[in-house]
Enzyme design. Sequence first.
Site, PDB file in Angstrom:
ATOM      1  N   TYR A 105       0.943  -1.218  -0.046  1.00  0.00           N
ATOM      2  CA  TYR A 105       0.107   0.182   0.085  1.00  0.00           C
ATOM      3  C   TYR A 105       0.851   1.249  -0.094  1.00  0.00           C
ATOM      4  O   TYR A 105       1.952   1.113  -0.396  1.00  0.00           O
ATOM      5  CB  TYR A 105      -1.141  -0.145   1.291  1.00  0.00           C
ATOM      6  CG  TYR A 105      -2.138   1.001   1.024  1.00  0.00           C
ATOM      7  CD1 TYR A 105      -2.874   0.865  -0.187  1.00  0.00           C
ATOM      8  CD2 TYR A 105      -2.299   1.637   1.836  1.00  0.00           C
ATOM      9  CE1 TYR A 105      -3.840   1.824  -0.250  1.00  0.00           C
ATOM     10  CE2 TYR A 105      -3.533   2.706   1.608  1.00  0.00           C
ATOM     11  CZ  TYR A 105      -3.970   2.905   0.487  1.00  0.00           C
ATOM     12  OH  TYR A 105      -4.953   3.774   0.272  1.00  0.00           O
ATOM     13  N   LYS A 176      -5.469  -1.672  -1.068  1.00  0.00           N
ATOM     14  CA  LYS A 176      -6.186  -1.467   0.001  1.00  0.00           C
ATOM     15  C   LYS A 176      -7.019  -2.708   0.422  1.00  0.00           C
ATOM     16  O   LYS A 176      -7.180  -2.988   1.635  1.00  0.00           O
ATOM     17  CB  LYS A 176      -7.312  -0.239  -0.119  1.00  0.00           C
ATOM     18  CG  LYS A 176      -7.735   0.371   0.991  1.00  0.00           C
ATOM     19  CD  LYS A 176      -8.057   1.899   0.639  1.00  0.00           C
ATOM     20  CE  LYS A 176      -8.095   2.582   2.043  1.00  0.00           C
ATOM     21  NZ  LYS A 176      -8.177   3.951   1.683  1.00  0.00           N
ATOM     22  N   ASP A 270     -13.535   6.765   2.395  1.00  0.00           N
ATOM     23  CA  ASP A 270     -12.393   6.557   3.330  1.00  0.00           C
ATOM     24  C   ASP A 270     -11.582   7.808   3.685  1.00  0.00           C
ATOM     25  O   ASP A 270     -11.121   8.311   4.397  1.00  0.00           O
ATOM     26  CB  ASP A 270     -11.168   5.357   2.999  1.00  0.00           C
ATOM     27  CG  ASP A 270     -10.549   5.133   4.349  1.00  0.00           C
ATOM     28  OD1 ASP A 270     -10.822   5.278   5.466  1.00  0.00           O
ATOM     29  OD2 ASP A 270      -9.270   5.191   3.771  1.00  0.00           O
ATOM     30  N   ASP A 271     -11.459   8.482   2.249  1.00  0.00           N
ATOM     31  CA  ASP A 271     -10.779   9.832   2.477  1.00  0.00           C
ATOM     32  C   ASP A 271     -11.187  10.959   3.142  1.00  0.00           C
ATOM     33  O   ASP A 271     -10.412  11.843   3.880  1.00  0.00           O
ATOM     34  CB  ASP A 271     -10.446  10.343   0.843  1.00  0.00           C
ATOM     35  CG  ASP A 271      -9.803   9.221  -0.175  1.00  0.00           C
ATOM     36  OD1 ASP A 271      -8.978   8.714   0.016  1.00  0.00           O
ATOM     37  OD2 ASP A 271     -10.427   8.935  -1.030  1.00  0.00           O
TER      38      ASP A 271
END
Length: 564
Positions: A105, A176, A270-271
């Site tokens: 990641y 992810k 998620d951001d």
Amino acid sequence: MATKQQVTCSSFPDVPRGMDLLVHPALNKATAFTEEERSNRGLHGLLPPHVENIEEQVVRAYEAYKRKDDDLERHIYLRALQDTNEVLFYRLLLDHIEEMTPMVYTPVVAQACQQFSHIYRRPRGLFISYPLRDSMSKLLRNRPNAYVDIIVVTDGERILGIGDQGAGGLGIPIGKLSLYTLIGGIRPERTLPIVLDVGTNNAERLNDPEYIGWRHERISGQEYFDFIDQFVQAVKEELPGACLQWEDFATPHARPILQRYRDQLLTFNDDIQGTSAVALGAIFSAVKVTGRSLKDQRIVMFGAGSAGIGVADGLREAMKGEGVSEQDSRRHFWMVDKDGLLHSGRKDLTPEQIVYAQPESRLSGWLPTANGRIGLADVIGKIEATILIGLSTVGGAFAETIVREMARKVQRPIIFPLSNPTVNSEATADDLIHWTDARALVATGSPFAPVSFGERNISVAQCNNVFIFPAIGLGVVASGARRITDNMMLAAARALAANSPVLKDSSAPLLPPLTDTRRVAAQIAVAIGMQAQKDGVAPWLSEDELGQKVLAAQWTPSYSLITP
Ligand code: NAI
């Protein structure tokens, strides 16, 4: 309860034979197939005679990994292992979690996305390209496995700090989802990475003869939103129970998409939400160390963009949970952007920013500086700030004079330079520790090496979403949640804070080490599930029952016995 072995076999009712079994990434055990399995499945002769266990295989795989001499090669090696033997891939990662998480990641996945068309080997996930928009449901039916718990989808437009990567953005959902499995324990065959291939405006990609995506400029406006809508409707039809996580969409698309669909299906961004939750988790643990409650804090936010507003909104919700009124909650924030302090005299503020504008009456006696704006140094000089958070992209903005002034007035200043990448960090961990004689409680956006201070070696926490999103996946799978609410994100932040090492040792980092993330994810998952019940979006279970479900849902990489 079904054993792990039975579960695995029921996930793959038609276990193949011979070479077909050896090229099946979820079922392949390579040299670890037993004599009996070799006889039953026609594997004799296809494998060397010595039967190994997974520990021996990990040693060999690690040797091969160590022979790679750059990070992209390490990433390629790990991805190839994932595509040939998933159990071994996850076991290797688990045994070397701190060393290898950055390879699958961030930060190495950024290079992998840039080079995606050049390092592409085997299919993984789905490409949903704009020209095939009318067959969206059919494409989803072509997915490799019938049952899916978590989908991560990107349109590749705002990949990490490297912008538009078009179809190469698929590297992000793949990476992810590896962490959803590694840390959250989501079964690998129940994850689905997707790229919405809506073109790219990246000239380098468009001009690359090897580019594998749809060679077209990005579609935009209504056409874009119609395409997203087609996608969401197809997901609702084909995979109604799956959790859909939006990843690395450009800001003008990210919020409208989240707002439009968050009440229609199990979904989150998620951001926006994960980022805020991890920052809140670190702030909550720092606040506990100071011995003062959240409602006693004076918070200076440097940067009032999407990340800054997201973190401030989360903090305000938490304050309201402590009995602070909406109006009073706003008074705790002093927000500074590129045009200075947000105040009611400014005419350029967005509706989200106006919430944080200080009334001019509170600023009487404050003289604007020569250029007519009230800057960070002015604010820190005037108030007794307890928390300073940087989400501004301005490297070095937390100058020594500013930090020393803050630390002069408070015993344990909480200072989080959260901007990425490292060159944009508002201060280095080393400077913050030294300028405050190690009194500052620090978390950073980018990773920093431990700071040597006198006899001590001080590790500084990195606010990394990896503490939150795998736990959300596990929490919604185990609890059967139908929606993801803001309260669930807040519960995740609180549970993360409750696991902070600093609570046991006031000079320890604010967030747990990566080696502890699986255990912490299970605890956060329980908190998320309990909150989902309170919010009426999950069926009732006692905390004990939910805890057991979480543990049962957390897959660990070990080989199953393949029965005849
Ligand atoms: P954005 O562009 O929406 O906001 C940037 C803000 O900084 C704006 O309010 C702008 O006015 C302000 N700013 C710019 N120059 C300034 C200056 N010279 N003085 C004062 N303020 C200034 O960006 P976004 O999405 O909010 O991200 C900001 C930073 O936060 C980025 O570096 C991003 O990588 C980082 N970030 C870090 C996260 C983490 O978990 N560590 C999560 C999300 C973002």
